[in-house]
Design a protein around this motif. Structure first.
Motif, PDB file in Angstrom:
ATOM      1  N   LYS A 111       0.589  -1.511  -0.303  1.00 57.77           N
ATOM      2  CA  LYS A 111       0.038  -0.045  -0.414  1.00 57.77           C
ATOM      3  C   LYS A 111       0.341   0.904   0.031  1.00 57.77           C
ATOM      4  CE  LYS A 111      -4.296  -1.891   1.996  1.00 57.77           C
ATOM      5  NZ  LYS A 111      -4.631  -2.046   3.456  1.00 57.77           N
ATOM      6  N   PHE A 112       0.393   2.569   0.210  1.00 58.10           N
ATOM      7  CA  PHE A 112       0.736   3.554  -0.158  1.00 58.10           C
ATOM      8  C   PHE A 112       1.732   3.602   1.734  1.00 58.10           C
ATOM      9  CE2 PHE A 112      -1.615   6.297   3.416  1.00 58.10           C
ATOM     10  CZ  PHE A 112      -2.836   4.344   3.282  1.00 58.10           C
ATOM     11  N   SER A 113       2.978   4.413   1.027  1.00 61.67           N
ATOM     12  CA  SER A 113       3.746   4.496   2.032  1.00 61.67           C
ATOM     13  C   SER A 113       4.167   3.485   2.858  1.00 61.67           C
ATOM     14  CB  SER A 113       3.015   5.532   3.533  1.00 61.67           C
ATOM     15  OG  SER A 113       3.363   6.599   3.610  1.00 61.67           O
ATOM     16  N   SER A 114       4.604   2.379   2.538  1.00 54.86           N
ATOM     17  CA  SER A 114       5.111   1.003   2.561  1.00 54.86           C
ATOM     18  C   SER A 114       6.487   0.832   2.361  1.00 54.86           C
ATOM     19  CB  SER A 114       4.057   0.053   2.135  1.00 54.86           C
ATOM     20  OG  SER A 114       4.297  -0.491   0.687  1.00 54.86           O
ATOM     21  N   GLY A 115       6.897   2.338   1.331  1.00 51.63           N
ATOM     22  CA  GLY A 115       8.670   1.849   1.548  1.00 51.63           C
ATOM     23  C   GLY A 115       9.199   1.731   0.259  1.00 51.63           C
ATOM     24  N   LYS A 116       7.657   1.606  -0.926  1.00 63.11           N
ATOM     25  CA  LYS A 116       8.684   0.555  -1.667  1.00 63.11           C
ATOM     26  C   LYS A 116       9.013   1.728  -2.765  1.00 63.11           C
ATOM     27  CE  LYS A 116       4.433   0.820  -3.527  1.00 63.11           C
ATOM     28  NZ  LYS A 116       3.156   1.583  -2.347  1.00 63.11           N
ATOM     29  N   THR A 117       8.751   3.051  -2.898  1.00 63.03           N
ATOM     30  CA  THR A 117       9.662   3.965  -3.621  1.00 63.03           C
ATOM     31  C   THR A 117      11.192   4.005  -2.642  1.00 63.03           C
ATOM     32  OG1 THR A 117       8.362   4.916  -4.604  1.00 63.03           O
ATOM     33  CG2 THR A 117       9.714   6.724  -4.429  1.00 63.03           C
ATOM     34  N   GLN A 118      10.936   4.620  -1.843  1.00 62.78           N
ATOM     35  CA  GLN A 118      12.471   4.695  -0.614  1.00 62.78           C
ATOM     36  C   GLN A 118      13.384   3.358  -0.852  1.00 62.78           C
ATOM     37  OE1 GLN A 118      12.478   7.509   1.579  1.00 62.78           O
ATOM     38  NE2 GLN A 118      10.341   7.457   0.589  1.00 62.78           N
ATOM     39  N   ARG A 153      16.250  13.629  -1.651  1.00 60.77           N
ATOM     40  CA  ARG A 153      16.343  12.927  -0.285  1.00 60.77           C
ATOM     41  C   ARG A 153      17.835  11.145  -1.332  1.00 60.77           C
ATOM     42  NH1 ARG A 153      16.272  10.183   3.768  1.00 60.77           N
ATOM     43  NH2 ARG A 153      14.241   7.816   3.797  1.00 60.77           N
ATOM     44  N   GLU A 156      20.811  12.478   0.336  1.00 65.37           N
ATOM     45  CA  GLU A 156      20.648  12.502   1.850  1.00 65.37           C
ATOM     46  C   GLU A 156      20.974  10.909   2.086  1.00 65.37           C
ATOM     47  OE1 GLU A 156      16.975  14.054   5.151  1.00 65.37           O
ATOM     48  OE2 GLU A 156      16.360  12.507   3.505  1.00 65.37           O
ATOM     49  N   ARG A 290       8.474  -0.791   8.563  1.00 59.37           N
ATOM     50  CA  ARG A 290       7.819  -1.547   7.668  1.00 59.37           C
ATOM     51  C   ARG A 290       8.538  -2.839   8.032  1.00 59.37           C
ATOM     52  NH1 ARG A 290       6.766   2.907   7.342  1.00 59.37           N
ATOM     53  NH2 ARG A 290       6.404   4.348   6.183  1.00 59.37           N
ATOM     54  N   ILE A 309      12.455   3.103   7.930  1.00 60.81           N
ATOM     55  CA  ILE A 309      13.146   4.369   7.391  1.00 60.81           C
ATOM     56  C   ILE A 309      13.294   4.744   8.216  1.00 60.81           C
ATOM     57  CG2 ILE A 309      11.898   5.356   5.540  1.00 60.81           C
ATOM     58  CD1 ILE A 309       9.935   3.491   4.953  1.00 60.81           C
ATOM     59  N   THR A 310      14.518   5.038   8.105  1.00 60.24           N
ATOM     60  CA  THR A 310      15.432   6.365   8.846  1.00 60.24           C
ATOM     61  C   THR A 310      16.095   7.531   8.004  1.00 60.24           C
ATOM     62  OG1 THR A 310      17.973   6.130   8.644  1.00 60.24           O
ATOM     63  CG2 THR A 310      16.472   4.620   9.875  1.00 60.24           C
ATOM     64  N   PRO A 311      16.166   8.775   8.321  1.00 64.22           N
ATOM     65  CA  PRO A 311      16.696   9.764   7.505  1.00 64.22           C
ATOM     66  C   PRO A 311      17.642   9.276   6.614  1.00 64.22           C
ATOM     67  CG  PRO A 311      16.028  10.329   9.849  1.00 64.22           C
ATOM     68  CD  PRO A 311      15.925   8.752   9.608  1.00 64.22           C
TER      69      PRO A 311
HETATM   70  P1  ATP Z   1       3.679   4.982  -2.824  1.00 61.70           P
HETATM   71  O1  ATP Z   1       2.636   4.342  -2.612  1.00 61.70           O
HETATM   72  O2  ATP Z   1       2.014   6.091  -2.183  1.00 61.70           O
HETATM   73  O3  ATP Z   1       3.630   5.378  -3.821  1.00 61.70           O
HETATM   74  P2  ATP Z   1       5.310   3.826  -0.776  1.00 61.70           P
HETATM   75  O4  ATP Z   1       5.401   2.381  -0.772  1.00 61.70           O
HETATM   76  O5  ATP Z   1       6.172   4.129  -1.862  1.00 61.70           O
HETATM   77  O6  ATP Z   1       3.979   4.961  -1.112  1.00 61.70           O
HETATM   78  P3  ATP Z   1       7.668   5.589   0.642  1.00 61.70           P
HETATM   79  O7  ATP Z   1       7.199   6.932  -0.661  1.00 61.70           O
HETATM   80  O8  ATP Z   1       8.376   4.323  -0.219  1.00 61.70           O
HETATM   81  O9  ATP Z   1       6.154   4.787  -0.243  1.00 61.70           O
HETATM   82  O10 ATP Z   1       7.321   5.852   1.745  1.00 61.70           O
HETATM   83  C1  ATP Z   1       7.124   6.916   1.881  1.00 61.70           C
HETATM   84  C2  ATP Z   1       7.822   6.920   3.741  1.00 61.70           C
HETATM   85  O11 ATP Z   1       8.707   6.799   3.723  1.00 61.70           O
HETATM   86  C3  ATP Z   1       6.660   8.240   4.541  1.00 61.70           C
HETATM   87  O12 ATP Z   1       5.699   7.651   4.809  1.00 61.70           O
HETATM   88  C4  ATP Z   1       8.290   8.476   5.290  1.00 61.70           C
HETATM   89  O13 ATP Z   1       7.514   7.961   6.514  1.00 61.70           O
HETATM   90  C5  ATP Z   1       9.689   7.692   4.637  1.00 61.70           C
HETATM   91  N1  ATP Z   1       9.990   8.383   4.437  1.00 61.70           N
HETATM   92  C6  ATP Z   1      10.068   9.463   3.262  1.00 61.70           C
HETATM   93  N2  ATP Z   1      11.660  10.290   3.257  1.00 61.70           N
HETATM   94  C7  ATP Z   1      12.324  10.489   4.500  1.00 61.70           C
HETATM   95  C8  ATP Z   1      13.023  10.798   5.109  1.00 61.70           C
HETATM   96  N3  ATP Z   1      13.886  11.694   4.914  1.00 61.70           N
HETATM   97  N4  ATP Z   1      13.460  10.633   6.447  1.00 61.70           N
HETATM   98  C9  ATP Z   1      12.685   9.011   7.075  1.00 61.70           C
HETATM   99  N5  ATP Z   1      11.402   8.675   6.347  1.00 61.70           N
HETATM  100  C10 ATP Z   1      11.336   8.551   5.624  1.00 61.70           C
END
Ligand code: ATP
Ligand code: MG
Length: 316
Positions: A111-118, A153, A156, A290, A309-311
């Motif tokens: 789902k959204f915000s699960s960390g896929k993009t990170q 990002r 960082e 996550r 997911i840390t800074p």
């Molecule tokens: P979507 O389906 O919406 O694309 P996603 O799975 O790709 O969601 P990400 O964008 O990877 O989700 O994750 C976003 C999360 O990463 C944020 O909710 C936040 O918790 C974390 N995050 C993003 N930038 C930072 C940062 N600089 N420091 C710490 N945590 C961060």
């Protein structure tokens, strides 16, 4: 004596002209292999030809289909040349048998915000580390379909592992794709960039969002699956040819058919399930935690691990 026409694609089959070939494609028969295993009756009915003629086309397709045998020792040799990119988390690397593999497609869905993009960002940075230090000493082709690529990002994350942020950004080639066609063409034409820039990772974030948006409703489903199929095969082909890693993200949809258990399933159905070498299901936990689970891998045990997911990026 006239030399027989060499059969290279479905157009070259006996009794199949351009219009018939198009009909075949529409019905999902895009390769000789697919025609070779069709039944004469389904083909006859589909094309409005006699079963005899359909059988002729099928036999010709069978003749033209080659099977490449590879000694198991060669398969092992190839497996040993596989590179791994560290995810930034030791636990996740271990779960993956060392990291995200070259020669295959790794899919992260959730789902959204699960960390896929990170995770995609972290891999784009880490792939630039030297071989043996968690990277492959290569660059990244990043296909961004959701407008969520953030160079700040990346900086960082690069700083956090002692890499020069500017150099790291210079080695990430970003394509902002807004249509399915752009997404497909970027991959079709990637060969040149890959060789010239030493690309070792292709990220497609997300693989499915444009496909979903452009083919809405049941009517477009067959066409969508067909295009998506060709697209992921091309990605796999690049992974094999250039011994690089492919990382794709995918959204989940609620599957109303599942009454018990977790009702979320990834978009794209069987096509991506079959094409992806490794599938990761990512879930949000408390705060920055996550949960990542490996789903049906051919060589890895099922299991899950908690990452943060840390800074600084993805960590244990
Ligand atoms: P979507 O389906 O919406 O694309 P996603 O799975 O790709 O969601 P990400 O964008 O990877 O989700 O994750 C976003 C999360 O990463 C944020 O909710 C936040 O918790 C974390 N995050 C993003 N930038 C930072 C940062 N600089 N420091 C710490 N945590 C961060
Ligand atoms: Mg995202």
């Amino acid at each position: 004596m006239a030399k027989e026409k060499e059969i290279k694609s479905i157009e070259d089959l006996p009794g199949v002209g351009p219009a018939t070939a198009e009909k075949l494609r529409q019905a999902g028969y895009t390769t000789l292999e697919q025609v070779a295993v069709a039944s004469p009756f389904e083909l006859a009915e589909l094309l409005g030809i006699s079963a005899d003629n359909a059988k002729k086309a099928i036999d010709a397709a069978k003749q033209a289909t080659t099977i490449n045998y590879l000694e198991a020792s060669k398969v092992l040799e190839r497996r040993l040349s596989i590179g791994k990119i560290s995810t930034g988390s030791k636990g996740l690397d271990e779960l993956l048998g060392g990291g995200v593999e070259t020669n295959g497609i790794t899919e992260a869905y959730g789902k959204f915000s699960s960390g896929k993009t990170q995770l995609g960002f972290q891999l784009s940075v880490n792939v630039q580390l030297p071989v043996g230090k968690g990277g492959l000493g290569g660059g990244t082709l990043f296909i961004d379909t959701e407008s969520t690529f953030r160079p700040e990002r990346i900086q960082e994350m690069a700083k956090a592992i002692g890499l020069d942020p500017k150099t790291v950004l210079d080695n990430i080639y970003v394509v902002r794709a807004t249509t399915v066609e752009q997404q497909i063409l970027t991959v079709e034409r990637a060969d040149k960039l890959i060789t010239e820039k030493g690309i070792k990772l292709i990220v497609v974030d997300s693989l499915t969002s444009l496909f979903r948006a452009e083919f809405i409703g049941r009517g477009g489903l067959a066409e969508r699956q067909q295009k998506l199929n060709a697209h992921v095969h091309k990605l796999q082909n690049l992974a094999d040819t250039f011994n690089l890693a492919v990382y794709v993200t995918n959204q989940v949809i609620d599957n109303p058919a599942i009454l018990f258990g977790d009702p979320t399933i990834p978009v794209g159905g069987n096509i991506i399930a079959h094409a992806a070498t490794t599938r990761l299901y990512m879930r949000k936990s408390k705060e920055d935690k996550r949960i990542v689970r490996i789903v049906d891998s051919p060589n890895l045990p099922e299991g899950e691990v908690v990452i943060k997911i840390t800074p600084e990026g993805i960590r244990d």
